[in-house]
Enzyme design. Structure first.
Site, short mmCIF file in Angstrom:
data_model
loop_
_atom_site.label_atom_id
_atom_site.label_comp_id
_atom_site.label_asym_id
_atom_site.label_seq_id
_atom_site.Cartn_x
_atom_site.Cartn_y
_atom_site.Cartn_z
N CYS A 1 -16.98 -4.07 -19.62
CA CYS A 1 -17.46 -3.83 -18.27
C CYS A 1 -18.61 -4.78 -17.91
O CYS A 1 -19.59 -4.88 -18.66
CB CYS A 1 -17.94 -2.38 -18.13
SG CYS A 1 -18.54 -1.99 -16.47
N CYS B 1 -15.40 0.22 -22.05
CA CYS B 1 -16.78 0.00 -21.61
C CYS B 1 -17.35 -1.33 -22.11
O CYS B 1 -18.16 -1.96 -21.42
CB CYS B 1 -17.66 1.16 -22.07
SG CYS B 1 -17.27 2.75 -21.30
N CYS C 1 -12.42 0.47 -16.25
CA CYS C 1 -12.97 1.83 -16.14
C CYS C 1 -11.84 2.83 -15.89
O CYS C 1 -11.82 3.54 -14.89
CB CYS C 1 -14.00 1.86 -15.01
SG CYS C 1 -15.07 3.31 -15.02
N TYR D 1 -6.80 6.33 4.00
CA TYR D 1 -6.95 5.30 2.99
C TYR D 1 -6.11 4.07 3.33
O TYR D 1 -6.59 2.94 3.28
CB TYR D 1 -6.55 5.80 1.60
CG TYR D 1 -6.31 4.64 0.67
CD1 TYR D 1 -7.39 3.95 0.13
CD2 TYR D 1 -5.01 4.17 0.42
CE1 TYR D 1 -7.18 2.83 -0.66
CE2 TYR D 1 -4.80 3.05 -0.36
CZ TYR D 1 -5.89 2.38 -0.91
OH TYR D 1 -5.68 1.26 -1.67
N GLU E 1 0.83 -1.21 0.00
CA GLU E 1 0.00 0.00 0.00
C GLU E 1 0.86 1.26 0.00
O GLU E 1 0.52 2.25 -0.64
CB GLU E 1 -0.96 -0.01 1.19
CG GLU E 1 -2.07 -1.04 1.10
CD GLU E 1 -3.00 -0.81 -0.09
OE1 GLU E 1 -3.03 0.32 -0.63
OE2 GLU E 1 -3.69 -1.76 -0.49
N CYS F 1 -24.59 1.35 -15.72
CA CYS F 1 -23.74 2.53 -15.57
C CYS F 1 -24.49 3.81 -15.91
O CYS F 1 -24.97 4.00 -17.04
CB CYS F 1 -22.51 2.40 -16.47
SG CYS F 1 -21.38 3.80 -16.35
N ASP G 1 -9.96 4.66 -3.07
CA ASP G 1 -8.76 5.17 -3.77
C ASP G 1 -9.21 5.83 -5.07
O ASP G 1 -10.40 5.98 -5.35
CB ASP G 1 -7.75 4.05 -4.01
CG ASP G 1 -8.15 3.12 -5.16
OD1 ASP G 1 -9.36 3.07 -5.51
OD2 ASP G 1 -7.27 2.46 -5.73
#
Length: 303
Positions: A199, A196, A189, A116, A33, A205, A134
């Protein structure tokens, strides 16, 4: 429907990343992280693997000087993260007996750990129900729910509330949801060229339903060439590869002294043709930030 579809998609599409494996450790997740902040996975992977081989526990890293963390941070950028991660490892040893804590509040109290990172480590290392937000998650939520091309320039309370509302109640499902949405933003995305047609929730969406409206602002990328950041990075590259303190004149002058073990790094620094005042400004910033220290023999990574 939304949660089930993304979970099924994640089963097939998720990248095989070492910090996601069943063998992962909380320390490995924490290191990932720190490294992944503003840095793509492809650049992080080899450095993460080197760190985990070299320092498999917080105690292993804490036993080294901070300069070694900087040396092996490589070219990931934003080297203050390396110093903060070293400080976090030291705090884990001193406060928690060498074991990364699992609660959000304890994680948040570690040096260099923000909201975060605390949520992400609690979720992905310990399986806790946390609202992880995030850049990728913000973008997916903005398009999927709000119908906006991009989220607001800065994280808002409304975004955090929306993310909390979307989070499944079950801890295990919530961890998977966070990971799946994050992965969708990273692989499908994306910011500039979303795929798209790939997706799994295309028909749900709001952004697509609205005709894919353009962003209301243009994100500004950070310049690099000719900046103090570039010069700082080049000086850090020299210090990482030097096997002795580097005299200030050597940073300014083109003749390369092979005795310092960093001839290629020095050549790259000199090739920037940075003016003397910029070199001094960049070096002064590194000293002030604790990323370098001055000794009677020259400049080196912190001991």
């Amino acid at each position: 429907m939304l949660h089930a579809r993304l979970s099924d998609w994640f089963d097939d599409a998720a990248r095989d990343l070492p910090w996601r494996l069943p063998s992962r450790t909380p320390w490995g997740v924490l290191v990932s992280e720190f490294m992944l902040q503003q840095t793509p996975v492809s650049r992080v992977l080899p450095v993460w693997e080197d760190w985990m081989s070299r320092w498999p526990t917080p105690a292993d890293l804490a036993a080294e000087p901070a300069g070694e963390a900087l040396r092996h941070w490589g070219r990931l950028g934003y080297p203050r993260r390396a110093v903060r991660l070293h400080a976090a490892a030291t705090a884990v040893v001193v406060r928690h007996g060498g074991q990364v804590p699992g609660s959000h509040d304890e994680l948040l109290a570690l040096p260099g750990v923000g909201t975060y990172t605390a949520a992400a480590v609690a979720a992905f290392a310990f399986g806790r129900r946390e609202t992880v937000v995030d850049t990728n998650i913000r973008r997916v939520h903005a398009r999927l729910v709000d119908g906006a091309a991009l989220p607001a320039p800065s994280l808002t309370a409304a975004e955090m509330n929306r993310a909390a509302t979307l989070l499944p109640d079950d801890a295990g499902s919530s961890v998977r949801w966070n990971a799946a949405v994050m992965e969708l933003g990273a692989l499908v995305c994306t910011a500039r060229t979303p795929a798209c047609e790939q997706c799994p929730v295309l028909d749900l969406c709001a952004w697509v339903a609205a005709g894919r409206p353009a962003p209301t602002y243009v994100p500004r990328g950070q310049s690099w060439a000719g900046t103090d950041r570039q010069v700082r990075g080049a000086i850090m590259h020299v210090l990482r590869h030097a096997d002795a303190p580097v005299p200030r004149p050597l940073i300014h002058d083109r003749p390369v002294d092979l005795a310092f073990g960093a001839p290629a790094a020095l050549e790259k620094l000199h090739a920037l043709n940075a003016p003397p005042e910029q070199l001094e400004r960049a070096l002064a910033g590194l000293l002030t930030d604790g990323l370098a220290e001055e000794t009677p023999n020259g400049v080196q990574l912190p001991a």
